[in-house]
Structures are given as structure tokens and as C-alpha cells.
Design a protein around this motif. Structure first.
Motif, PDB file in Angstrom:
ATOM      1  N   LEU A  69      -1.772  18.266   0.636  1.00  0.00           N
ATOM      2  CA  LEU A  69      -2.201  16.870   0.481  1.00  0.00           C
ATOM      3  C   LEU A  69      -3.400  16.738  -0.428  1.00  0.00           C
ATOM      4  N   THR A  70      -3.458  15.628  -1.138  1.00  0.00           N
ATOM      5  CA  THR A  70      -4.656  15.289  -1.897  1.00  0.00           C
ATOM      6  C   THR A  70      -5.176  13.955  -1.376  1.00  0.00           C
ATOM      7  N   ARG A  71      -6.428  13.679  -1.655  1.00  0.00           N
ATOM      8  CA  ARG A  71      -7.024  12.452  -1.138  1.00  0.00           C
ATOM      9  C   ARG A  71      -6.426  11.223  -1.819  1.00  0.00           C
ATOM     10  N   VAL A  72      -6.146  11.381  -3.097  1.00  0.00           N
ATOM     11  CA  VAL A  72      -5.568  10.271  -3.871  1.00  0.00           C
ATOM     12  C   VAL A  72      -4.351  10.793  -4.609  1.00  0.00           C
ATOM     13  N   VAL A  73      -3.276  10.036  -4.605  1.00  0.00           N
ATOM     14  CA  VAL A  73      -2.099  10.414  -5.399  1.00  0.00           C
ATOM     15  C   VAL A  73      -2.174   9.616  -6.706  1.00  0.00           C
ATOM     16  N   GLU A  74      -2.431  10.354  -7.788  1.00  0.00           N
ATOM     17  CA  GLU A  74      -2.472   9.714  -9.104  1.00  0.00           C
ATOM     18  C   GLU A  74      -1.283  10.205  -9.916  1.00  0.00           C
ATOM     19  N   PHE A  87      -3.645  -2.840  -0.005  1.00  0.00           N
ATOM     20  CA  PHE A  87      -4.585  -1.974   0.714  1.00  0.00           C
ATOM     21  C   PHE A  87      -4.650  -0.606   0.029  1.00  0.00           C
ATOM     22  N   SER A  88      -5.835  -0.082  -0.141  1.00  0.00           N
ATOM     23  CA  SER A  88      -5.995   1.292  -0.600  1.00  0.00           C
ATOM     24  C   SER A  88      -7.422   1.733  -0.302  1.00  0.00           C
ATOM     25  N   ARG A  89      -7.546   2.741   0.560  1.00  0.00           N
ATOM     26  CA  ARG A  89      -8.886   3.243   0.882  1.00  0.00           C
ATOM     27  C   ARG A  89      -9.626   3.618  -0.396  1.00  0.00           C
ATOM     28  N   SER A  90      -8.968   4.393  -1.253  1.00  0.00           N
ATOM     29  CA  SER A  90      -9.618   4.861  -2.492  1.00  0.00           C
ATOM     30  C   SER A  90      -9.680   3.770  -3.544  1.00  0.00           C
ATOM     31  N   GLY A  91      -8.751   2.830  -3.499  1.00  0.00           N
ATOM     32  CA  GLY A  91      -8.645   1.818  -4.554  1.00  0.00           C
ATOM     33  C   GLY A  91      -8.162   2.387  -5.870  1.00  0.00           C
ATOM     34  N   ASP A  92      -7.726   3.647  -5.856  1.00  0.00           N
ATOM     35  CA  ASP A  92      -7.351   4.360  -7.083  1.00  0.00           C
ATOM     36  C   ASP A  92      -5.887   4.792  -7.099  1.00  0.00           C
ATOM     37  N   THR A  93      -5.153   4.579  -6.031  1.00  0.00           N
ATOM     38  CA  THR A  93      -3.779   5.077  -5.948  1.00  0.00           C
ATOM     39  C   THR A  93      -2.908   4.402  -7.013  1.00  0.00           C
ATOM     40  N   THR A  94      -2.290   5.210  -7.863  1.00  0.00           N
ATOM     41  CA  THR A  94      -1.573   4.663  -9.022  1.00  0.00           C
ATOM     42  C   THR A  94      -0.507   3.647  -8.606  1.00  0.00           C
ATOM     43  N   GLY A 140       0.859  -1.180   0.000  1.00  0.00           N
ATOM     44  CA  GLY A 140       0.000   0.000   0.000  1.00  0.00           C
ATOM     45  C   GLY A 140       0.898   1.234   0.000  1.00  0.00           C
ATOM     46  N   CYS A 141       0.292   2.417   0.065  1.00  0.00           N
ATOM     47  CA  CYS A 141       1.044   3.681   0.118  1.00  0.00           C
ATOM     48  C   CYS A 141       0.577   4.484   1.330  1.00  0.00           C
ATOM     49  N   GLY A 142       1.468   5.247   1.915  1.00  0.00           N
ATOM     50  CA  GLY A 142       1.092   6.143   3.019  1.00  0.00           C
ATOM     51  C   GLY A 142       0.469   5.358   4.160  1.00  0.00           C
ATOM     52  N   SER A 143      -0.690   5.810   4.626  1.00  0.00           N
ATOM     53  CA  SER A 143      -1.382   5.104   5.710  1.00  0.00           C
ATOM     54  C   SER A 143      -1.585   3.636   5.346  1.00  0.00           C
ATOM     55  N   SER A 144      -1.885   3.394   4.099  1.00  0.00           N
ATOM     56  CA  SER A 144      -2.160   2.012   3.681  1.00  0.00           C
ATOM     57  C   SER A 144      -0.892   1.152   3.699  1.00  0.00           C
ATOM     58  N   TYR A 145       0.269   1.766   3.507  1.00  0.00           N
ATOM     59  CA  TYR A 145       1.520   1.016   3.683  1.00  0.00           C
ATOM     60  C   TYR A 145       1.765   0.756   5.174  1.00  0.00           C
ATOM     61  N   LYS A 192       1.501  14.668  11.431  1.00  0.00           N
ATOM     62  CA  LYS A 192       2.077  15.462  10.324  1.00  0.00           C
ATOM     63  C   LYS A 192       0.975  16.006   9.421  1.00  0.00           C
ATOM     64  N   GLU A 193       0.076  15.118   9.007  1.00  0.00           N
ATOM     65  CA  GLU A 193      -0.939  15.522   8.032  1.00  0.00           C
ATOM     66  C   GLU A 193      -1.887  16.566   8.613  1.00  0.00           C
ATOM     67  N   MET A 194      -2.331  16.345   9.839  1.00  0.00           N
ATOM     68  CA  MET A 194      -3.346  17.246  10.402  1.00  0.00           C
ATOM     69  C   MET A 194      -2.746  18.542  10.930  1.00  0.00           C
ATOM     70  N   SER A 223     -13.057  12.628   4.431  1.00  0.00           N
ATOM     71  CA  SER A 223     -11.921  13.461   4.806  1.00  0.00           C
ATOM     72  C   SER A 223     -10.668  12.977   4.077  1.00  0.00           C
ATOM     73  N   ILE A 224      -9.760  13.904   3.756  1.00  0.00           N
ATOM     74  CA  ILE A 224      -8.503  13.490   3.116  1.00  0.00           C
ATOM     75  C   ILE A 224      -7.725  12.596   4.074  1.00  0.00           C
ATOM     76  N   VAL A 225      -7.652  13.021   5.329  1.00  0.00           N
ATOM     77  CA  VAL A 225      -6.869  12.285   6.322  1.00  0.00           C
ATOM     78  C   VAL A 225      -7.654  11.033   6.741  1.00  0.00           C
ATOM     79  N   MET A 226      -6.970   9.898   6.662  1.00  0.00           N
ATOM     80  CA  MET A 226      -7.632   8.608   6.920  1.00  0.00           C
ATOM     81  C   MET A 226      -7.780   8.346   8.416  1.00  0.00           C
ATOM     82  N   THR A 227      -8.979   8.012   8.856  1.00  0.00           N
ATOM     83  CA  THR A 227      -9.157   7.583  10.241  1.00  0.00           C
ATOM     84  C   THR A 227      -9.832   6.209  10.264  1.00  0.00           C
TER      85      THR A 227
HETATM   86  C1  F1P Z   1      -3.040   6.448   0.474  1.00  0.00           C
HETATM   87  C2  F1P Z   1      -2.556   7.858   0.790  1.00  0.00           C
HETATM   88  C3  F1P Z   1      -3.006   8.342   2.170  1.00  0.00           C
HETATM   89  C4  F1P Z   1      -2.551   9.782   2.424  1.00  0.00           C
HETATM   90  C5  F1P Z   1      -2.906  10.734   1.304  1.00  0.00           C
HETATM   91  C6  F1P Z   1      -2.586  10.157  -0.038  1.00  0.00           C
HETATM   92  O1  F1P Z   1      -4.308   6.440  -0.066  1.00  0.00           O
HETATM   93  O2  F1P Z   1      -1.150   7.828   0.759  1.00  0.00           O
HETATM   94  O3  F1P Z   1      -2.462   7.529   3.171  1.00  0.00           O
HETATM   95  O4  F1P Z   1      -3.138  10.234   3.613  1.00  0.00           O
HETATM   96  O5  F1P Z   1      -4.228  11.107   1.380  1.00  0.00           O
HETATM   97  O6  F1P Z   1      -3.018   8.772  -0.169  1.00  0.00           O
HETATM   98  P1  F1P Z   1      -5.083   5.110  -0.448  1.00  0.00           P
HETATM   99  O7  F1P Z   1      -4.279   4.363  -1.472  1.00  0.00           O
HETATM  100  O8  F1P Z   1      -5.256   4.313   0.778  1.00  0.00           O
HETATM  101  O9  F1P Z   1      -6.379   5.614  -1.012  1.00  0.00           O
END
Ligand code: F1P
Length: 352
Positions: free
Chosen positions: A344-349, A100-107, A50-55, A233-235, A152-156
Motif C-alpha cells: 500500500l501507498t498513502r496516495v495512489v497517483e 472526499f480525499s484525506r490527501s486531496g491528491d488522489t488522481t 472518493g476512492c478506497g476509504s474515502s469512497y 485487510k490493510e492492517m 499513517s498510511i491506513v486511515m483512521t
Molecule cells: C484514498 C486511499 C486510501 C487507502 C490507500 C490509498 O486516499 O484509497 O483509502 O487506504 O492509502 O488511498 P485519499 O484520496 O483519501 O487520500
């Protein structure tokens, strides 16, 4: 990089944070229904990504998967999986990839899944809150938790619910009834913790004499410590760091001063070492807080005992509620909008 912003609404982070008991209860029911379908796919040596929180949750998921099932498991950041597979993947890897990916869209996560699938290394299992995403659709199987999606952008609740789903799957796979029973108790415990943790989170979060937050966690709690660091950091953009507890003496302790709060994920494992560690921090002028396994009053400046009957793992998940509240309280104290974190953005594409 393309920006997809999330609608800001007052108190959204607070509402999603407080919704975790409900999200966890739905997650427990959902995994119980799906587990028979997942069982054959989860056989073999697993890689979690995963990336970020998901990693960070992948770290906590992999450690517990290996501990509970006895099968080797490792966590790799999604980008490393496709950019540096030769050194990141265990050699001869065969077995599931859990992405893992909350958005399921992270490149990066989608590229890691495609890399793994194209080489026939094993099934790819997506864990996401977005049923419409490529991670839910284009994988061998998916655990989809729409009720855990954060606007919210920040994952809880997304973080804790995806982690809970993974721990549940590992417990089901291993037939570990004690762990399943413990996880089943967490939604109820979470209601109590959200209530009891608020005064301490507010007191420390609003104490602007504290300007640096350091989180220490062992094993799976190291993933949790890194997520706690990321929330701060994020908040708030306040300096925060995370380490495996005894690593802290090997250099990082040099930054401790009277504006430092060292937050320990207090666990049974390592407990014999923590009194001396926190005492060293206090000698350097820092403040200390132990969250989780109760410690004697003289071990830390502050304590938040959690879930007396639980194991380290259950207490760790509950501790995340406090860590999220602490970051939220600091953001509010600084007049920052936690729904609009800087840069920060919600999804990093990725566009390249
Ligand atoms: C993962 C993530 C988040 C971070 C930021 C960018 O997103 O790195 O952890 O807070 O918003 O995206 P995801 O793959 O879980 O959707």
C-alpha cells in the motif's frame, strides 16, 4: 503508479486512532463556522465520491444526506465518475459533487472533480485534511480538516472526521437540531467507547482461531462495514468481506466455518431480522458479534452496546472506533507493523 511513503513511527496508528475525540470536536466547530458559505452550494441532487476509504465514507455520507435533507444523493467511486459517467451519474444530473480525499491528491478523485466541473454539472466541494492540496484549492469550496490528517498510511481519524463533517453539513442544511445535538455528543461518547471497547477488540483480535472477518451493515452502515473490512485487510491481510446484512444469506454464508467471525453493525432498522440471521450464522459454526444497538444476550456470541441514547447513525460512527481497534489488535497479534501495510501507498497517483 508513483509511491509516496509515509514515515513509520511506533504506535502512530494507535495514537491517531485514539486522537479521534479531539479531532471530532474540532471538526464540529469547523463545520459550524463554514456552513453558511456551503449552504447555497449544497442545493440540488448531490453526488458523493472518493476512492478506497474515502469512497466508503461517500456511501455513508450520501445515504445520510438523502435521509436527512430529503434531497436525492448517490455515491460513485471516483474512477467510475470519469470512466463510466453515462451509467454511473443520474441522468440529467445537476447539483453538487462532494469529493472526499484525506490527501486531496488522489488522481482519480481529482479527475472526477475535473470531469464534473468541465461539464458544468454543478459546484465541486472538496472535503480533505490537506489544505495545500488541489482538492482544497481548485474547488468551488472546501472543508479542510488538517487535525484529521493521519500520517499513517491506513486511515483512521481521517475517515471518521471527514464523515462527521459531511453528516454535520447535511444536518445544518436540513436544520435538523436533534441530529446536530447527537453529533455534538459524539466526541464525549468516543472517549468512553475507546476505553470500553479495548478488552473485546483485544480478545477477538488476538484470537488466532478466527481467520475470517465478515462485516454486515445496513444503509449508511454498509459504507461503514466496507471500511471495517478495509481496515482489517490493510492492517492484517486477513480475509475480510462486507455485505448488506440480509444479502449475506444469498451465497456468502457458504464460507462460514468455525474460524469465521460475523460482525454486525446492530441497528434499529433491521433489528427484527437480525436474531434469525445471526442464528443462521451460528448454526453454520460461525461466531457472531453485534456492535451498536444492544441485543439480547442470546442473539450473538459477543456484544458491544454503544451510546444508549443515540440513533443508528451516532452508534455507527462510534462503532468504527471498535472496528479500527479490532484490526489494530489483529495486526499486533500477527506481528505485523500497521504503519507499513503490505503493497500500500498513502496516495495512489496515476501516471497515465
Ligand atoms: C484514498 C486511499 C486510501 C487507502 C490507500 C490509498 O486516499 O484509497 O483509502 O487506504 O492509502 O488511498 P485519499 O484520496 O483519501 O487520500
Amino acid at each position: 503508479m508513483v509511491t509516496k511513503s509515509s514515515p513509520a513511527a511506533a504506535g502512530l496508528t494507535e495514537r491517531e486512532l485514539s486522537d479521534q475525540p479531539r479531532a471530532w470536536a474540532r471538526t464540529i466547530a469547523c463545520v459550524a463556522e463554514q456552513v453558511e458559505q456551503l449552504r447555497p452550494l449544497l442545493a440540488g441532487q448531490a453526488v458523493f465520491t472518493g476512492c478506497g476509504s474515502s469512497y466508503f465514507l461517500a456511501i455513508a455520507a450520501a445515504r445520510v444526506h438523502q435521509q436527512v435533507t430529503g434531497r436525492p444523493a448517490t455515491a460513485i467511486p471516483a474512477s467510475e465518475l470519469f470512466l463510466a459517467a453515462d451509467s454511473a451519474l443520474p441522468s440529467g444530473q445537476r447539483g453538487p459533487l462532494v469529493a472526499f480525499s484525506r490527501s486531496g491528491d488522489t488522481t482519480e478523485t481529482l479527475r472526477a472533480a475535473a470531469y464534473y466541473r468541465d461539464r458544468g454539472l454543478g459546484p465541486v466541494i472538496g472535503v480533505t485534511a490537506n489544505a495545500e492540496s488541489p482538492l482544497a484549492r481548485d474547488t468551488s469550496a472546501a472543508i479542510v480538516l488538517p487535525w484529521a490528517d493521519d500520517r499513517s498510511i491506513v486511515m483512521t481519524r481521517g475517515f471518521t472526521s471527514m464523515l462527521l463533517a459531511s453528516w454535520l453539513a447535511s444536518a445544518h442544511l436540513a436544520g435538523d437540531q436533534a441530529f446536530l445535538t447527537e453529533l455534538g455528543r459524539l466526541p464525549g461518547e468516543a472517549v468512553t467507547v475507546l476505553d470500553q471497547a479495548r478488552p473485546l477488540a483485544s480478545g477477538l483480535g488476538r484470537n488466532l482461531g478466527l481467520g475470517r472477518f465478515i462485516y454486515l451493515g445496513l444503509a449508511e452502515q454498509y459504507g461503514l462495514a466496507r471500511e471495517a473490512m478495509l481496515k482489517m485487510k490493510e492492517m492484517t491481510q486477513v480475509a475480510s468481506e462486507a455485505y448488506s446484512p440480509l444479502e449475506f444469506r444469498h451465497g456468502p454464508i457458504s464460507v462460514v466455518d468455525d474460524s469465521t467471525l460475523v460482525v454486525l453493525f446492530s441497528t434499529e432498522r433491521g433489528a427484527d431480522y437480525y436474531r434469525a440471521l445471526l442464528s443462521d450464522v451460528r448454526r453454520c459454526g460461525g461466531q457472531t458479534l453485534a456492535v451498536g444497538l444492544p441485543v439480547a444476550p442470546d442473539v450473538a456470541n459477543f456484544t458491544l452496546p454503544l451510546g444508549g441514547e443515540l440513533s443508528d447513525r451516532g452508534r455507527g460512527l462510534l462503532a468504527m472506533l471498535f472496528m479500527q481497534l479490532l484490526a489494530l489488535e489483529r495486526a499486533l497479534a500477527l506481528g505485523r507493523n500497521p504503519e507499513q501495510p503490505q503493497n500500500l501507498t498513502r496516495v495512489v497517483e496515476l501516471t497515465q
